[in-house]
Design an enzyme around this catalytic site. Structure first.
Site, mmCIF file in Angstrom:
data_model
loop_
_atom_site.group_PDB
_atom_site.id
_atom_site.type_symbol
_atom_site.label_atom_id
_atom_site.label_comp_id
_atom_site.label_asym_id
_atom_site.label_seq_id
_atom_site.Cartn_x
_atom_site.Cartn_y
_atom_site.Cartn_z
ATOM 1 C CG ASP A 191 39.364 45.878 34.473
ATOM 2 O OD1 ASP A 191 40.283 46.705 34.346
ATOM 3 O OD2 ASP A 191 39.472 44.840 35.167
ATOM 4 C CD GLU A 247 41.628 41.503 36.743
ATOM 5 O OE1 GLU A 247 42.850 41.290 36.841
ATOM 6 O OE2 GLU A 247 41.086 42.558 37.106
ATOM 7 C CG HIS A 288 43.550 37.633 38.572
ATOM 8 N ND1 HIS A 288 43.627 36.274 38.774
ATOM 9 C CD2 HIS A 288 44.406 37.925 37.562
ATOM 10 C CE1 HIS A 288 44.484 35.751 37.898
ATOM 11 N NE2 HIS A 288 44.984 36.738 37.168
ATOM 12 C CG HIS A 336 43.028 44.000 40.719
ATOM 13 N ND1 HIS A 336 42.982 45.207 40.051
ATOM 14 C CD2 HIS A 336 43.949 44.140 41.694
ATOM 15 C CE1 HIS A 336 43.855 46.039 40.600
ATOM 16 N NE2 HIS A 336 44.457 45.411 41.605
ATOM 17 C CG ASP A 392 39.033 46.158 39.045
ATOM 18 O OD1 ASP A 392 38.589 46.232 40.203
ATOM 19 O OD2 ASP A 392 40.165 45.729 38.777
#
Length: 229
Positions: free
Chosen positions: A8, A10, A58, A151, A156
């Site tokens: 994952d 960001e 985030h 997030h 995640d």
């Protein structure tokens, strides 16, 4: 089955082609559909500002990334961790676009489309017409979201690894007999999964034990096999 990597990211926004950059990457290693405990997690300086809308998602500000490495400085370690394994992501086109864009900028080989597994597509095939966001899938599979207030790439990825295993057929997490400590390189504390369940304490009273013993003696006597030496 074989080794797979759940990934994952960001970012500063939605599209690397318009100048958005990756600011965090998190990976979870699984092998034969079981987490191994190995992880990869890095914060990354994007070499640009971070819009307020992205920060609201985030919580990562440019100030938090003041001492973070640039992507080119972590690319080799990330690629070494991924190796030749398939890469699992939710809405994989998003993470693939950002990761391959960053790899291209620093002259590294990209991860080919064929190696990516999209859990969003898997969920849409299994639950057509339903909400299939990561949050929605966690709620559907009763995967706890308590540790997730914003997030985060590693958080995640952890959640997605549980979702992926459920989408692959599910497993009784309470029956896992191994205990694995996740080393996140100091970013987070150790996390333990799958401790072996302890047997329940006996609930029979002494009186009930005596009644049962009398019943066995009356009905079976010395024929009770479990009483033989």
């Amino acid at each position: 089955m074989a080794r797979e990597i759940v990934l994952d990211t960001e970012t500063t926004g939605f599209d690397p082609k318009t100048g958005d950059r990756m600011i965090e990457v998190g990976c979870i290693e699984i092998d034969d559909l079981l987490p191994t405990g190995r992880t990869f997690h890095r914060l990354i300086h994007p070499e640009r500002d971070i819009p307020a809308g992205a920060i609201a998602v985030h919580g990562i500000t440019l100030d938090k990334l003041r001492d973070a490495p640039k992507f080119a400085e972590v690319a080799a370690d990330l690629l070494e961790f991924i190796g030749d394994a398939p890469v699992i992501a939710h809405n994989a086109a998003f993470d693939r676009a950002f990761l391959n864009h960053e790899l291209g900028l620093c002259g590294s080989a990209i991860i080919e489309d064929a190696r990516w597994i999209d859990t969003l597509q898997m969920a849409q095939m299994r639950f057509p017409g339903m909400a299939n966001s990561l949050d929605a899938l966690c709620r559907r599979f009763k995967i706890s979201l308590t540790e997730r207030t914003l997030h985060g790439a590693l958080i995640d990825a952890r959640l997605l690894s549980d979702v992926y295993l459920e989408l692959k057929g599910g497993k009784a997490r309470s029956l896992e007999l191994v205990s694995v400590t996740t080393d996140t390189g100091g970013q987070d504390g150790p996390r333990r999964h799958g401790a072996r369940p302890r047997p329940l304490a006996p609930r029979l009273t002494e009186a009930e034990r005596e009644v049962h013993a009398a019943f066995v003696e009356a009905q079976l006597g010395d024929q009770a096999l479990w009483l033989r030496a």
